[in-house]
Design a protein around this motif. Structure first.
Motif, PDB file in Angstrom:
ATOM      1  N   LYS A 127     -97.016  53.433   0.428  1.00 27.49           N
ATOM      2  CA  LYS A 127     -96.000  54.070  -0.402  1.00 27.49           C
ATOM      3  C   LYS A 127     -94.893  53.072  -0.723  1.00 27.49           C
ATOM      4  CE  LYS A 127     -96.721  58.494   1.880  1.00 27.49           C
ATOM      5  NZ  LYS A 127     -96.153  59.457   2.801  1.00 27.49           N
ATOM      6  N   LYS A 128     -94.122  53.375  -1.749  1.00 27.57           N
ATOM      7  CA  LYS A 128     -92.989  52.534  -2.142  1.00 27.57           C
ATOM      8  C   LYS A 128     -92.023  52.335  -0.974  1.00 27.57           C
ATOM      9  CE  LYS A 128     -92.119  50.833  -5.606  1.00 27.57           C
ATOM     10  NZ  LYS A 128     -92.343  49.443  -6.053  1.00 27.57           N
ATOM     11  N   ILE A 129     -91.821  53.396  -0.191  1.00 30.81           N
ATOM     12  CA  ILE A 129     -90.898  53.299   0.946  1.00 30.81           C
ATOM     13  C   ILE A 129     -91.425  52.316   1.992  1.00 30.81           C
ATOM     14  CG2 ILE A 129     -91.784  55.257   2.291  1.00 30.81           C
ATOM     15  CD1 ILE A 129     -88.069  54.448   1.770  1.00 30.81           C
ATOM     16  N   ASP A 130     -92.746  52.241   2.145  1.00 34.24           N
ATOM     17  CA  ASP A 130     -93.327  51.289   3.094  1.00 34.24           C
ATOM     18  C   ASP A 130     -93.070  49.857   2.638  1.00 34.24           C
ATOM     19  OD1 ASP A 130     -94.414  53.294   4.799  1.00 34.24           O
ATOM     20  OD2 ASP A 130     -96.098  53.525   3.420  1.00 34.24           O
ATOM     21  N   HIS A 131     -93.203  49.629   1.344  1.00 31.96           N
ATOM     22  CA  HIS A 131     -92.915  48.304   0.791  1.00 31.96           C
ATOM     23  C   HIS A 131     -91.438  47.968   0.983  1.00 31.96           C
ATOM     24  CE1 HIS A 131     -96.750  47.327  -1.170  1.00 31.96           C
ATOM     25  NE2 HIS A 131     -96.876  48.631  -1.307  1.00 31.96           N
ATOM     26  N   ALA A 132     -90.568  48.936   0.729  1.00 32.28           N
ATOM     27  CA  ALA A 132     -89.127  48.719   0.893  1.00 32.28           C
ATOM     28  C   ALA A 132     -88.811  48.332   2.333  1.00 32.28           C
ATOM     29  CB  ALA A 132     -88.364  49.980   0.498  1.00 32.28           C
ATOM     30  N   ARG A 133     -89.432  49.015   3.269  1.00 34.95           N
ATOM     31  CA  ARG A 133     -89.174  48.732   4.690  1.00 34.95           C
ATOM     32  C   ARG A 133     -89.714  47.369   5.089  1.00 34.95           C
ATOM     33  NH1 ARG A 133     -90.403  54.961   6.603  1.00 34.95           N
ATOM     34  NH2 ARG A 133     -88.363  55.746   6.013  1.00 34.95           N
ATOM     35  N   LEU A 134     -90.837  46.979   4.529  1.00 33.08           N
ATOM     36  CA  LEU A 134     -91.364  45.637   4.803  1.00 33.08           C
ATOM     37  C   LEU A 134     -90.390  44.577   4.277  1.00 33.08           C
ATOM     38  CD1 LEU A 134     -93.560  43.634   5.734  1.00 33.08           C
ATOM     39  CD2 LEU A 134     -94.623  43.942   3.480  1.00 33.08           C
ATOM     40  N   TYR A 135     -89.927  44.744   3.052  1.00 32.97           N
ATOM     41  CA  TYR A 135     -88.970  43.788   2.487  1.00 32.97           C
ATOM     42  C   TYR A 135     -87.681  43.760   3.306  1.00 32.97           C
ATOM     43  CZ  TYR A 135     -91.964  44.119  -1.687  1.00 32.97           C
ATOM     44  OH  TYR A 135     -93.024  44.112  -2.557  1.00 32.97           O
ATOM     45  N   TYR A 136     -87.247  44.928   3.763  1.00 30.46           N
ATOM     46  CA  TYR A 136     -86.032  45.010   4.578  1.00 30.46           C
ATOM     47  C   TYR A 136     -86.219  44.242   5.895  1.00 30.46           C
ATOM     48  CZ  TYR A 136     -82.074  47.029   7.113  1.00 30.46           C
ATOM     49  OH  TYR A 136     -80.919  47.206   7.840  1.00 30.46           O
ATOM     50  N   SER A 142     -83.832  40.937   0.214  1.00 33.48           N
ATOM     51  CA  SER A 142     -82.842  42.005   0.119  1.00 33.48           C
ATOM     52  C   SER A 142     -82.897  42.667  -1.256  1.00 33.48           C
ATOM     53  CB  SER A 142     -81.434  41.468   0.378  1.00 33.48           C
ATOM     54  OG  SER A 142     -81.289  41.083   1.724  1.00 33.48           O
ATOM     55  N   LEU A 143     -83.014  41.864  -2.293  1.00 40.06           N
ATOM     56  CA  LEU A 143     -83.073  42.425  -3.646  1.00 40.06           C
ATOM     57  C   LEU A 143     -84.364  43.203  -3.867  1.00 40.06           C
ATOM     58  CD1 LEU A 143     -81.444  39.512  -5.673  1.00 40.06           C
ATOM     59  CD2 LEU A 143     -80.403  41.680  -4.918  1.00 40.06           C
ATOM     60  N   LYS A 144     -85.482  42.696  -3.320  1.00 42.10           N
ATOM     61  CA  LYS A 144     -86.737  43.450  -3.410  1.00 42.10           C
ATOM     62  C   LYS A 144     -86.615  44.782  -2.666  1.00 42.10           C
ATOM     63  CE  LYS A 144     -90.224  39.821  -3.894  1.00 42.10           C
ATOM     64  NZ  LYS A 144     -91.471  39.300  -3.310  1.00 42.10           N
ATOM     65  N   ALA A 145     -86.040  44.715  -1.459  1.00 43.39           N
ATOM     66  CA  ALA A 145     -85.876  45.932  -0.660  1.00 43.39           C
ATOM     67  C   ALA A 145     -84.942  46.907  -1.361  1.00 43.39           C
ATOM     68  CB  ALA A 145     -85.332  45.590   0.728  1.00 43.39           C
ATOM     69  N   THR A 158     -79.271  47.524   2.951  1.00 46.83           N
ATOM     70  CA  THR A 158     -79.866  46.260   2.534  1.00 46.83           C
ATOM     71  C   THR A 158     -78.801  45.331   1.969  1.00 46.83           C
ATOM     72  OG1 THR A 158     -81.963  47.362   2.072  1.00 46.83           O
ATOM     73  CG2 THR A 158     -81.610  45.234   1.029  1.00 46.83           C
ATOM     74  N   LEU A 159     -77.936  45.866   1.119  1.00 46.89           N
ATOM     75  CA  LEU A 159     -76.856  45.050   0.557  1.00 46.89           C
ATOM     76  C   LEU A 159     -75.864  44.634   1.634  1.00 46.89           C
ATOM     77  CD1 LEU A 159     -76.177  46.834  -2.845  1.00 46.89           C
ATOM     78  CD2 LEU A 159     -77.552  44.787  -2.405  1.00 46.89           C
ATOM     79  N   GLN A 160     -75.648  45.518   2.603  1.00 49.73           N
ATOM     80  CA  GLN A 160     -74.749  45.187   3.711  1.00 49.73           C
ATOM     81  C   GLN A 160     -75.324  44.033   4.542  1.00 49.73           C
ATOM     82  OE1 GLN A 160     -74.149  48.356   6.530  1.00 49.73           O
ATOM     83  NE2 GLN A 160     -72.265  47.451   7.300  1.00 49.73           N
ATOM     84  N   ASN A 161     -76.622  44.052   4.762  1.00 53.85           N
ATOM     85  CA  ASN A 161     -77.279  42.971   5.501  1.00 53.85           C
ATOM     86  C   ASN A 161     -77.093  41.644   4.771  1.00 53.85           C
ATOM     87  OD1 ASN A 161     -79.198  41.935   7.587  1.00 53.85           O
ATOM     88  ND2 ASN A 161     -80.515  41.623   5.818  1.00 53.85           N
ATOM     89  N   LEU A 162     -77.323  41.644   3.477  1.00 50.76           N
ATOM     90  CA  LEU A 162     -77.164  40.439   2.668  1.00 50.76           C
ATOM     91  C   LEU A 162     -75.712  39.978   2.667  1.00 50.76           C
ATOM     92  CD1 LEU A 162     -78.266  38.289   0.737  1.00 50.76           C
ATOM     93  CD2 LEU A 162     -77.990  39.950  -1.128  1.00 50.76           C
ATOM     94  N   GLY A 163     -74.791  40.897   2.482  1.00 46.05           N
ATOM     95  CA  GLY A 163     -73.365  40.552   2.488  1.00 46.05           C
ATOM     96  C   GLY A 163     -72.919  39.983   3.819  1.00 46.05           C
ATOM     97  N   GLY A 164     -73.451  40.527   4.905  1.00 49.93           N
ATOM     98  CA  GLY A 164     -73.120  40.020   6.238  1.00 49.93           C
ATOM     99  C   GLY A 164     -73.524  38.564   6.405  1.00 49.93           C
ATOM    100  N   LEU A 165     -74.698  38.217   5.886  1.00 48.79           N
ATOM    101  CA  LEU A 165     -75.136  36.821   5.970  1.00 48.79           C
ATOM    102  C   LEU A 165     -74.239  35.925   5.132  1.00 48.79           C
ATOM    103  CD1 LEU A 165     -77.076  34.608   6.932  1.00 48.79           C
ATOM    104  CD2 LEU A 165     -78.520  35.160   4.953  1.00 48.79           C
ATOM    105  N   MET A 166     -73.884  36.389   3.950  1.00 52.45           N
ATOM    106  CA  MET A 166     -73.021  35.583   3.074  1.00 52.45           C
ATOM    107  C   MET A 166     -71.680  35.299   3.757  1.00 52.45           C
ATOM    108  SD  MET A 166     -74.860  34.948   0.538  1.00 52.45           S
ATOM    109  CE  MET A 166     -76.251  35.541  -0.381  1.00 52.45           C
ATOM    110  N   VAL A 167     -71.124  36.298   4.429  1.00 55.43           N
ATOM    111  CA  VAL A 167     -69.867  36.096   5.157  1.00 55.43           C
ATOM    112  C   VAL A 167     -70.076  35.090   6.279  1.00 55.43           C
ATOM    113  CG1 VAL A 167     -68.183  37.222   6.678  1.00 55.43           C
ATOM    114  CG2 VAL A 167     -68.879  38.328   4.539  1.00 55.43           C
TER     115      VAL A 167
END
Length: 138
Positions: free
Chosen positions: A76-85, A104-107, A123-132
């Motif tokens: 399912k799409k949600i499974d793909h999202a979780r893999l990307y996450y 992150s963008l794929k997720a 997902t965006l929070q995870n990416l933002g955390g790395l950027m910080v």
């Protein structure tokens, strides 16, 4: 931890922000006993990332990705999202800005398509955390 179905564990792990690998270990064991390989491995990856066992996480992510690549429409799409996450969480642990951004963008897009706005935000929070962490504030 009480006994829960594989689906309940899988959905809970990917709808919450766990901070401690100890909270997942008994669920990982239970999923292993239930025999659902993709759900077991996905939660196990999350456990490895949280416990900073990044080599083990990468090995499992590669195994899971191979399964997805063999029969992508069977998930399912949600499974793909979780893999990307999971890949994005791994990349953050490795301080790999480019990989983290890519997954992150794929997720994010997959979570939006699957209707899971909470995890899209995580997902965006995870990416933002790395950027910080990397000092990439813009």
């Amino acid at each position: 931890v009480s006994t829960r179905s594989s689906d309940t564990i899988y959905n809970t792990v990917f709808s919450s922000d766990f901070n401690s690998p100890d909270s997942l270990i008994s669920w990982v064991r239970q999923l292993n006993q239930n025999g659902n390989e993709i759900k077991f491995r996905s939660v196990q990856v999350y456990y490895f990332v949280l416990s900073n066992q990044l080599d083990s996480a990468k090995n499992l992510l590669n195994q899971i990705s191979t399964k997805f690549d063999q029969k992508p429409t069977s998930f399912k799409k949600i499974d793909h999202a979780r893999l990307y996450y999971a890949w994005a969480k791994y990349a953050r642990g490795m301080y790999d800005e480019k990989m983290c951004e890519q997954y992150s963008l794929k997720a994010y897009n997959a979570f939006i398509e699957a209707g899971d706005k909470l995890m899209a935000g995580a997902t965006l929070q995870n990416l933002g955390g790395l950027m910080v962490q990397l000092g990439n504030l813009p």
